[in-house]
Design a protein around this motif. Structure first.
Motif, PDB file in Angstrom:
ATOM      1  N   TYR A  77      41.390-107.159 -92.264  1.00  0.00           N
ATOM      2  CA  TYR A  77      41.757-106.504 -93.497  1.00  0.00           C
ATOM      3  C   TYR A  77      40.143-106.296 -94.281  1.00  0.00           C
ATOM      4  O   TYR A  77      40.127-105.323 -94.699  1.00  0.00           O
ATOM      5  N   GLU A  87      39.130-102.485 -94.916  1.00  0.00           N
ATOM      6  CA  GLU A  87      38.972-101.997 -96.704  1.00  0.00           C
ATOM      7  C   GLU A  87      37.418-101.743 -96.915  1.00  0.00           C
ATOM      8  O   GLU A  87      37.365-100.991 -97.728  1.00  0.00           O
ATOM      9  N   SER A 124      44.840 -96.719 -97.857  1.00  0.00           N
ATOM     10  CA  SER A 124      44.407 -98.216 -98.488  1.00  0.00           C
ATOM     11  C   SER A 124      45.384 -99.105 -98.912  1.00  0.00           C
ATOM     12  O   SER A 124      45.515-100.024 -98.474  1.00  0.00           O
ATOM     13  N   SER A 154      47.161-102.085 -97.178  1.00  0.00           N
ATOM     14  CA  SER A 154      47.350-103.564 -98.019  1.00  0.00           C
ATOM     15  C   SER A 154      48.635-104.098 -97.937  1.00  0.00           C
ATOM     16  O   SER A 154      48.758-105.309 -97.758  1.00  0.00           O
ATOM     17  N   TRP A 189      49.586-107.882 -96.186  1.00  0.00           N
ATOM     18  CA  TRP A 189      50.010-108.678 -97.099  1.00  0.00           C
ATOM     19  C   TRP A 189      51.513-109.215 -96.581  1.00  0.00           C
ATOM     20  O   TRP A 189      51.750-110.316 -96.554  1.00  0.00           O
ATOM     21  N   THR A 194      41.704-107.229-103.145  1.00  0.00           N
ATOM     22  CA  THR A 194      42.670-106.032-103.002  1.00  0.00           C
ATOM     23  C   THR A 194      42.705-105.205-104.192  1.00  0.00           C
ATOM     24  O   THR A 194      42.389-103.881-104.193  1.00  0.00           O
ATOM     25  N   SER A 198      40.991-101.390-104.895  1.00  0.00           N
ATOM     26  CA  SER A 198      41.775-100.271-105.364  1.00  0.00           C
ATOM     27  C   SER A 198      41.185 -99.832-106.730  1.00  0.00           C
ATOM     28  O   SER A 198      41.059 -98.674-106.750  1.00  0.00           O
TER      29      SER A 198
END
Length: 176
Positions: free
Chosen positions: A41, A45, A70, A74, A78, A151, A155
């Motif tokens: 992850y 990202e 993205s 995410s 999660w 995260t 973002s």
């Protein structure tokens, strides 16, 4: 004296030991799975961020595509990460119960061999074990917070990348 013989207690103790080994292997698998998920992850990202930063995606007005991609990655991460950690916690709790049962059986074996008055030599591990359990949950919480912060930060970074087209032409207040 209990109705269970010393042989029965030893057999039960050995069965619990083999169950502990099985649970330990399962825990190691779940830990490595969660670690691989988190690592993949973070790498994905990071690649996504640098691709958006270095590409001309912003020039064409399609800034929302990497942001949505993205966001979907995410969400998928999660869901799978929380499921993996939940399974890990569940197996750890099973291991804790088996460990406590194993400790109870050991105390019974010890008192059967040495007589009921000699039970003071065996001390319970329940109190230090509660602290270890608290440390375990605190570590899981810290990892969740760190990944969630990552995260949110990513973002926000994706949203604040300036449009290269605007940087090239300058603002309207600057007469050229």
């Amino acid at each position: 004296m209990d109705s269970e013989s010393l042989e029965d207690l030893n057999v039960n103790y050995k069965e619990l030991r083999s169950l502990m080994e099985i649970l330990e292997k399962r825990i190691q698998y779940l830990q490595s799975n969660a670690g691989q998920l988190a690592g993949a992850y973070v790498i994905f990202e990071g690649i996504m961020y640098f691709q958006v930063l270095l590409s001309s995606v912003m020039v064409h007005g399609t800034w929302w595509i990497p942001l949505c991609l993205s966001a979907f990655v995410s969400i998928a991460f999660w869901l799978s990460f929380i499921n993996s950690v939940r399974d890990w916690v569940r197996v750890r709790e099973q291991q804790d119960r088996v460990f406590m049962e194993q400790e109870r059986l050991y105390q019974k074996i010890y008192s059967t061999r040495n007589g009921p008055g000699e039970n003071s030599a065996v001390q319970s591990l329940a109190k230090p074990f509660a602290f270890v359990r608290f440390q375990r949950y605190a570590c899981v919480g810290a990892i969740h917070c760190a990944l969630f912060s990552f995260t949110l930060l990513l973002s926000y970074a994706l949203l604040t990348i300036p449009n290269p087209h605007e940087l090239r032409w300058g603002s309207k207040s600057n007469p050229v």
